[in-house]
Write a protein that holds these residues in place. Structure first.
Motif, PDB file in Angstrom:
ATOM      1  N   ASP A   7       0.804  -1.221   0.000  1.00  0.00           N
ATOM      2  CA  ASP A   7       0.000   0.000   0.000  1.00  0.00           C
ATOM      3  C   ASP A   7       0.834   1.267   0.000  1.00  0.00           C
ATOM      4  O   ASP A   7       0.392   2.293  -0.512  1.00  0.00           O
ATOM      5  N   ILE A   8       2.045   1.228   0.538  1.00  0.00           N
ATOM      6  CA  ILE A   8       2.828   2.454   0.729  1.00  0.00           C
ATOM      7  C   ILE A   8       3.173   3.111  -0.601  1.00  0.00           C
ATOM      8  O   ILE A   8       3.263   4.341  -0.700  1.00  0.00           O
ATOM      9  N   PHE A   9       3.337   2.339  -1.657  1.00  0.00           N
ATOM     10  CA  PHE A   9       3.741   2.893  -2.946  1.00  0.00           C
ATOM     11  C   PHE A   9       2.639   3.746  -3.574  1.00  0.00           C
ATOM     12  O   PHE A   9       2.931   4.616  -4.410  1.00  0.00           O
ATOM     13  N   ALA A  10       1.400   3.506  -3.175  1.00  0.00           N
ATOM     14  CA  ALA A  10       0.297   4.330  -3.669  1.00  0.00           C
ATOM     15  C   ALA A  10      -0.119   5.365  -2.638  1.00  0.00           C
ATOM     16  O   ALA A  10      -0.394   6.520  -2.979  1.00  0.00           O
ATOM     17  N   SER A  11      -0.155   4.978  -1.368  1.00  0.00           N
ATOM     18  CA  SER A  11      -0.733   5.848  -0.341  1.00  0.00           C
ATOM     19  C   SER A  11       0.153   7.045  -0.011  1.00  0.00           C
ATOM     20  O   SER A  11      -0.357   8.155   0.186  1.00  0.00           O
ATOM     21  N   PHE A  12       1.476   6.843   0.070  1.00  0.00           N
ATOM     22  CA  PHE A  12       2.325   7.981   0.436  1.00  0.00           C
ATOM     23  C   PHE A  12       2.305   9.077  -0.628  1.00  0.00           C
ATOM     24  O   PHE A  12       2.062  10.244  -0.299  1.00  0.00           O
ATOM     25  N   ALA A  14     -10.613  -0.544 -11.717  1.00  0.00           N
ATOM     26  CA  ALA A  14     -10.024  -1.483 -10.763  1.00  0.00           C
ATOM     27  C   ALA A  14      -8.932  -2.361 -11.368  1.00  0.00           C
ATOM     28  O   ALA A  14      -7.969  -2.717 -10.692  1.00  0.00           O
ATOM     29  N   THR A  15      -9.077  -2.701 -12.658  1.00  0.00           N
ATOM     30  CA  THR A  15      -8.153  -3.666 -13.268  1.00  0.00           C
ATOM     31  C   THR A  15      -7.526  -3.190 -14.572  1.00  0.00           C
ATOM     32  O   THR A  15      -6.650  -3.874 -15.109  1.00  0.00           O
ATOM     33  N   HIS A  16      -7.966  -2.032 -15.088  1.00  0.00           N
ATOM     34  CA  HIS A  16      -7.542  -1.535 -16.403  1.00  0.00           C
ATOM     35  C   HIS A  16      -7.939  -2.502 -17.517  1.00  0.00           C
ATOM     36  O   HIS A  16      -7.291  -2.569 -18.560  1.00  0.00           O
ATOM     37  N   ASP A  17      -9.001  -3.247 -17.269  1.00  0.00           N
ATOM     38  CA  ASP A  17      -9.547  -4.188 -18.249  1.00  0.00           C
ATOM     39  C   ASP A  17     -11.061  -4.014 -18.222  1.00  0.00           C
ATOM     40  O   ASP A  17     -11.680  -4.133 -17.165  1.00  0.00           O
ATOM     41  N   PRO A  18     -11.702  -3.725 -19.371  1.00  0.00           N
ATOM     42  CA  PRO A  18     -13.156  -3.498 -19.369  1.00  0.00           C
ATOM     43  C   PRO A  18     -13.963  -4.714 -18.922  1.00  0.00           C
ATOM     44  O   PRO A  18     -15.126  -4.574 -18.564  1.00  0.00           O
ATOM     45  N   ASP A  20      -5.606   6.761  -9.094  1.00  0.00           N
ATOM     46  CA  ASP A  20      -5.833   5.558  -9.902  1.00  0.00           C
ATOM     47  C   ASP A  20      -4.980   4.406  -9.394  1.00  0.00           C
ATOM     48  O   ASP A  20      -5.454   3.268  -9.260  1.00  0.00           O
ATOM     49  N   LEU A  21      -3.728   4.695  -9.060  1.00  0.00           N
ATOM     50  CA  LEU A  21      -2.831   3.670  -8.520  1.00  0.00           C
ATOM     51  C   LEU A  21      -3.354   3.135  -7.190  1.00  0.00           C
ATOM     52  O   LEU A  21      -3.337   1.926  -6.931  1.00  0.00           O
ATOM     53  N   SER A  22      -3.844   4.038  -6.357  1.00  0.00           N
ATOM     54  CA  SER A  22      -4.398   3.641  -5.062  1.00  0.00           C
ATOM     55  C   SER A  22      -5.626   2.759  -5.239  1.00  0.00           C
ATOM     56  O   SER A  22      -5.808   1.771  -4.508  1.00  0.00           O
ATOM     57  N   THR A  66      -4.641  -0.730  -6.090  1.00  0.00           N
ATOM     58  CA  THR A  66      -4.092  -1.413  -4.909  1.00  0.00           C
ATOM     59  C   THR A  66      -5.212  -1.914  -4.009  1.00  0.00           C
ATOM     60  O   THR A  66      -5.170  -3.042  -3.505  1.00  0.00           O
ATOM     61  N   VAL A  67      -6.228  -1.081  -3.806  1.00  0.00           N
ATOM     62  CA  VAL A  67      -7.385  -1.488  -3.004  1.00  0.00           C
ATOM     63  C   VAL A  67      -8.082  -2.681  -3.658  1.00  0.00           C
ATOM     64  O   VAL A  67      -8.470  -3.648  -2.978  1.00  0.00           O
ATOM     65  N   ALA A  68      -8.253  -2.629  -4.975  1.00  0.00           N
ATOM     66  CA  ALA A  68      -8.931  -3.725  -5.677  1.00  0.00           C
ATOM     67  C   ALA A  68      -8.197  -5.044  -5.495  1.00  0.00           C
ATOM     68  O   ALA A  68      -8.824  -6.107  -5.369  1.00  0.00           O
ATOM     69  N   ARG A  69      -6.887  -4.986  -5.422  1.00  0.00           N
ATOM     70  CA  ARG A  69      -6.098  -6.215  -5.311  1.00  0.00           C
ATOM     71  C   ARG A  69      -6.033  -6.746  -3.889  1.00  0.00           C
ATOM     72  O   ARG A  69      -6.143  -7.960  -3.672  1.00  0.00           O
TER      73      ARG A  69
END
Length: 461
Positions: A182-187, A301-305, A242-244, A247-250
């Motif tokens: 999570d840190i790579f998106a949240s910070f 969430a996945t960058h896939d429709p 978008d990155l965050s 991360t949440v979706a995963r």
């Protein structure tokens, strides 16, 4: 209401939430203002334009107020780990205690030491050394933010191996725990939120004075700098958002499903729709009314429709977070952030057309009023983002490892009610003090005459 007055865990959660909402304002301002002040001072050192020096000195006064408020509000916030959440502290203190200690001994100490030179060094230090001191204050504030986000991110996506030993979680790989998923998106998302919010607050304060023709040239300079920063940082903020989200979706599918009031897992070959508006019915497990856009949730969430998104019905009821609160909190945040980008673009266009001059700026009344209103809403965007982040983690205090109900101290509801009441009174008192001192600074205005310690040429020596 009766349940609220007798549930010490719920009262403790409310107290921690209110303490956090009050505290988070001030670190956001100190991070943003320190970088703005550093940039203004750098412009003075590089160009010799004394107007940038006056900008740095003026906004430093607000930085000092925000710094003091951050210290005052941060102490009761951290104390609650021991008073209200002692079982959580026992379970996680082996790691989180070290992280908070590192934050104090690195970021906060660096910021505090160089703050003295930043404030008192205008006459005593060379411009280069003073700029260095200001840079260290800005660096210290950002380092503190990093370590705080490390602690919170680990609670969101606990990693680093380890196991529970006698009720204490033993981390075996501290680097993996620090650099958790999570840190790579949240910070970056939070750091940019601080800069964006501060930029809009500077613009809002400046716009208010421009409309009243008070120190127009000074505030117009601050307004333009704030507009440039606001557009740049808000666009980056959208990217990190978008990155965050991915991360949440995963790692936290329950949070994503609750945030979107998404009940049915989409079937293979079918995209998940995103609800612009909905009214969730948790008992019936459906939405009463909803306005949806096909495929958008899968794309986000996945960058896939046709990407798979887990629905709430596939998540046990006792592991679902409160839906309505985080559903609307998220949309308030997104709506406010989108409006901030639009208004920043509007301001840049107005600037490009030559309408942001001392003569014409005050005539842009609609634009200026938008910035005045967006100043407090930029803080509301941070609040709603944190509500979505923290409430969306429930019922876990450490996701998947420790439930919130098992982390509280054995207190009575009456004891928590008393401390909550005292905190509310203290918060009102200190926010009143902040407003009183802020009004005094604004009434006095910026330095318009040459300061005694300023070289006559206006150039740093």
């Amino acid at each position: 209401m009766e349940h609220l007055l007798t549930d010490h865990i719920l009262l403790s959660r409310i107290q921690f939430a209110l303490t956090t909402m009050f505290h988070i304002i001030w670190p956001a301002l100190t991070i943003g203002l320190s970088i703005f002040i550093f940039a203004a001072e750098l412009a003075w050192v590089k160009t010799g334009n004394v107007e940038w020096r006056r900008q740095a000195r003026f906004w430093t006064k607000f930085f000092l107020l925000a710094f003091a408020m951050g210290v005052i509000s941060g102490v009761p916030l951290e104390f609650q780990f021991g008073t209200n959440w002692s079982r959580f502290s026992v379970a996680s203190g082996n790691f989180l205690g070290q992280i908070l200690s590192v934050e104090t001994m690195s970021g906060f100490m660096l910021e505090s030491i160089f703050l003295y030179f930043m404030v008192a060094g205008w006459k005593r230090l060379s411009p280069g050394m003073h700029l260095f001191s200001t840079g260290m204050v800005a660096l210290g504030a950002s380092i503190s933010a990093f370590w705080i986000m490390v602690a919170n991110s680990w609670m969101q996506t606990p990693s680093g191996g380890g196991r529970m030993v006698d009720g204490v979680y033993q981390v075996t790989d501290r680097l993996a725990a620090i650099f958790n998923p999570d840190i790579f998106a949240s910070f970056p998302h939070m750091w940019l939120a601080c800069l964006t919010s501060t930029a809009f607050i500077i613009c809002g304060v400046s716009a208010w004075h421009i409309l009243r023709h008070r120190h127009s040239e000074f505030y117009l300079r601050a307004f333009k700098a704030g507009v440039a920063a606001a557009l740049f940082f808000s666009l980056l903020q959208a990217f990190t958002g978008d990155l965050s989200g991915r991360t949440v979706a995963r790692y936290q599918p329950a949070k994503l499903a609750a945030t979107e009031a998404f009940w049915e897992t989409n079937k293979p070959g079918e995209g998940a729709a995103w609800s612009i508006f909905a009214w969730p019915d948790t008992e019936a497990e459906r939405n009463y009314v909803e306005l949806r856009i096909p495929f958008v949730l899968s794309i986000l969430a996945t960058h896939d429709p046709f990407g798979r998104v887990t629905g709430l019905k596939d998540i046990p009821e006792d592991e679902r977070p409160p839906i309505t609160l985080i559903f609307y909190s998220f949309r308030i945040m997104v709506f406010t952030g989108t409006l901030m980008i639009i208004v920043a673009l509007w301001a840049v266009w107005t600037w490009y057309k030559g309408r942001l001059t001392p003569i014409h700026a005050a005539r842009q009344r609609k634009l200026m009023k938008f910035f005045i209103w967006l100043a407090p809403f930029s803080i509301i965007a941070i609040w709603t983002g944190w509500i979505m982040r923290e409430v969306g983690r429930q019922p876990w205090i450490i996701y998947g490892l420790l439930r919130t109900d098992d982390a509280s101290s054995p207190l009575t509801a009456g004891a928590v009610s008393i401390s909550l009441g005292y905190f509310a009174l203290a918060a009102v008192f200190f926010i009143t003090l902040f407003c009183v001192f802020s009004v005094r600074i604004l009434r006095k205005g910026p330095e318009t005459d040459q300061a005694p310690d300023e070289p006559e040429s206006g150039r740093p020596t």
